[in-house]
Design a protein around this motif. Sequence first.
Motif, mmCIF file in Angstrom:
data_model
loop_
_atom_site.group_PDB
_atom_site.id
_atom_site.type_symbol
_atom_site.label_atom_id
_atom_site.label_comp_id
_atom_site.label_asym_id
_atom_site.label_seq_id
_atom_site.Cartn_x
_atom_site.Cartn_y
_atom_site.Cartn_z
ATOM 1 N N GLY A 79 0.824 -1.211 0.000
ATOM 2 C CA GLY A 79 0.000 0.000 0.000
ATOM 3 C C GLY A 79 0.858 1.260 0.000
ATOM 4 N N LEU A 80 1.921 1.253 0.814
ATOM 5 C CA LEU A 80 2.778 2.442 0.894
ATOM 6 C C LEU A 80 3.494 2.691 -0.436
ATOM 7 C CD1 LEU A 80 4.311 2.022 4.475
ATOM 8 C CD2 LEU A 80 2.585 3.687 3.741
ATOM 9 N N ALA A 82 2.335 1.882 -3.411
ATOM 10 C CA ALA A 82 1.339 2.407 -4.344
ATOM 11 C C ALA A 82 1.093 3.895 -4.076
ATOM 12 C CB ALA A 82 0.033 1.612 -4.227
ATOM 13 N N LEU A 83 0.973 4.260 -2.802
ATOM 14 C CA LEU A 83 0.755 5.678 -2.456
ATOM 15 C C LEU A 83 1.938 6.534 -2.898
ATOM 16 C CD1 LEU A 83 -0.796 5.580 1.145
ATOM 17 C CD2 LEU A 83 -1.935 6.185 -0.997
#
Lengths: 411, 411
Positions: A79-80, A82-83
């Motif tokens: 997730g990190l 992708a962000l």
Amino acid sequence: MPVLVMKFGGTSVATLDKIKRAAKRVGREVANGYDVIVVVSAMSGETNKLVGYVNETSPMYDAREYDAIVSSGENVTAGLMALTLQEMDVPARSWQGWQVPLKTTSAHGAARIEEIPTDNITAKFGEGMKVAVVAGFQGISPEGRITTLGRGGSDTTAVAFAAAFDAERCDIYTDVDGVYTTDPRIESKARKMDKIAFEEMLELASLGAKVLQTRSVELAMRYGVKLRVLSSFEEYDPNAGTLICAEEEIMENKPVSGIAASREEAKMTLVSVADRPGIAAAIFGPLADAGINVDMIVQNISDNGETDMTFSCPTDQVARAKSALDAAKENGAVQFAELLCDPDVAKISLVGIGMRSQSGVAAKMFDVLSKEGINLKVIATSEIKISVLVDRKYTELAVQSLHDAFELDKV
Amino acid sequence: MPVLVMKFGGTSVATLDKIKRAAKRVGREVANGYDVIVVVSAMSGETNKLVGYVNETSPMYDAREYDAIVSSGENVTAGLMALTLQEMDVPARSWQGWQVPLKTTSAHGAARIEEIPTDNITAKFGEGMKVAVVAGFQGISPEGRITTLGRGGSDTTAVAFAAAFDAERCDIYTDVDGVYTTDPRIESKARKMDKIAFEEMLELASLGAKVLQTRSVELAMRYGVKLRVLSSFEEYDPNAGTLICAEEEIMENKPVSGIAASREEAKMTLVSVADRPGIAAAIFGPLADAGINVDMIVQNISDNGETDMTFSCPTDQVARAKSALDAAKENGAVQFAELLCDPDVAKISLVGIGMRSQSGVAAKMFDVLSKEGINLKVIATSEIKISVLVDRKYTELAVQSLHDAFELDKV
């Protein structure tokens, strides 16, 4: 668009700054025209922390719960990443194993990949997404439970994605800048190789070079995935690292490509076992059942219908191996007079495809070690490697003298 | 078998020892004859850490990635709780939100539960499993992405499971031993209540009492789920804590049941907005779109066709509220002369079902505060509560003087 797979290990995503650094490399490959699949490990230390929790909670844990717990670190990094890419205006999203879905067997803790459907991610690439960030190490079983692929499993995830998406290459970013002729901490003259054959890497990986998970190399060889190992901390250089590829693509033809040293070895000897057909099965069957990774096996010449059987295994499996053999003796499956254990040995291995065509490598190896006064406890050979067990204290001396003798510091 | 839902918050599962302690309570309820659904939060501190990562990585983050990241803490605790129960020989397994599946809307970061199919878990209860451990706070959207229910969402998870499984009760284990007349850190004479009505709890929860997520109380009220708040650190006592139930079950009839204080409030005033029909919609539409939780709204008397519009919102949403309003001004949707912000206010609220039938509560409140020299910046009332905004420095003084005046320390 051509697909590139990029895998970042735990040290390459250990902090938000390092994730940003990795994301910049991904952005550059997007600018180079690739659709990129990024496979991430957990932030370094996270998985160990979770494994620690599990072991403290339940020494004989339910492997299904273990997998559900230890897989969570990769979800965070995915997730990190992708962000971070989105912040750089690179269209990206994360996928957890079950979302792909990366289908595996039910062998929790060491599951095997069975299938990676590509339609979902391919459709998103078609809609303009440039990077699919995939949580490494994890998948989903036929029962819908989370599985993991074993330690280092993110390498295998990356190669499996490269195979499924017919990727141009699979780049494994790690904390070393490539594969060396031997461990540079042991031999300062160790040289980074530009290329190495799958078969050689397989021997080096399984012999403790620890750069890549063995299964990832097997998988790459089977599907012809070009694999590159390189550092995420060096400046960008399209020719950096070591390319692991088919034998045909390699021009050099030295007899020995690399030397592996593994310190966590133990030697065990069963004294005076009956030398009869089926005795090996009677001994190694129970060991396999107990999950012991028996490596080298040597049987001495028979004397009066009795023989000594020697094998090596990882030091941390010695206690389990002993109790498995004692149990086998107890129930009459195998007889032996004594079980000797030498827990302080190391395995030194020469690896090279050139051995197939050049003779005399073993003789030269024995000669070099003998001149240094190093006694060989066990010898085992295959087509492209020669391994010996020596007293652990000789590890450095053995590696250094062999590295010199075979001139591995020279191209 | 009757079903009991037990929810353990972050402080109740903060360490492996605390998880063990919580598991013992679960084991006791199993021994009492219940099939138990345990809902767990992340270990205390974990979610904050993950939220910190997200905010540092991307201030205007993609809420889908936020959800995928911050939900991971609950997965760890669910697995560890299942393992701990197994160690105690209580048959248990963990479920992540998507495995149940707990189906939600796509409103990432604040998703609403749409459906909880019970067949999967019920079947396992039928096979002899005694405890289903569910990761709180998380679900799955129609698009197959992970969603979260907002901070404190595990309470809502617990109540929703209690409703879906027609549970006898939903016990919320936390670090306080019940619901108090006000925050005991502010007023040492605060008294624990044995019972409180859903409606009162709803006002107290939404006003910052922080014992339960507001939506969990709404949901409990709608489905008639008996809710109990109790401490996981006290000795076991079947009558511990505070029961939150229907009004009819409560005998006491004081005008004021409790006082809530919320410090993280900001007051914003739009100066000189055109006083025309639709102006409120023009202002609060963009704020709603930006996800601002506007609370109190006051409109001053119109002067020359212009008015001042004042509202309160959480302090951490001030920046977003400002940029939403500036954007609305830019594109001509709303005109105003100036945007004033007072970030240092607190909201003090009196709550009590008794207010419906007893008059003079507001007058008494204003009198008490006035005698202490506390200026009221905004006033808002409902059927069972009166709220005022005051300078934040008066928070303690306001709560203590009101608690005394309304004799809340006495039953």
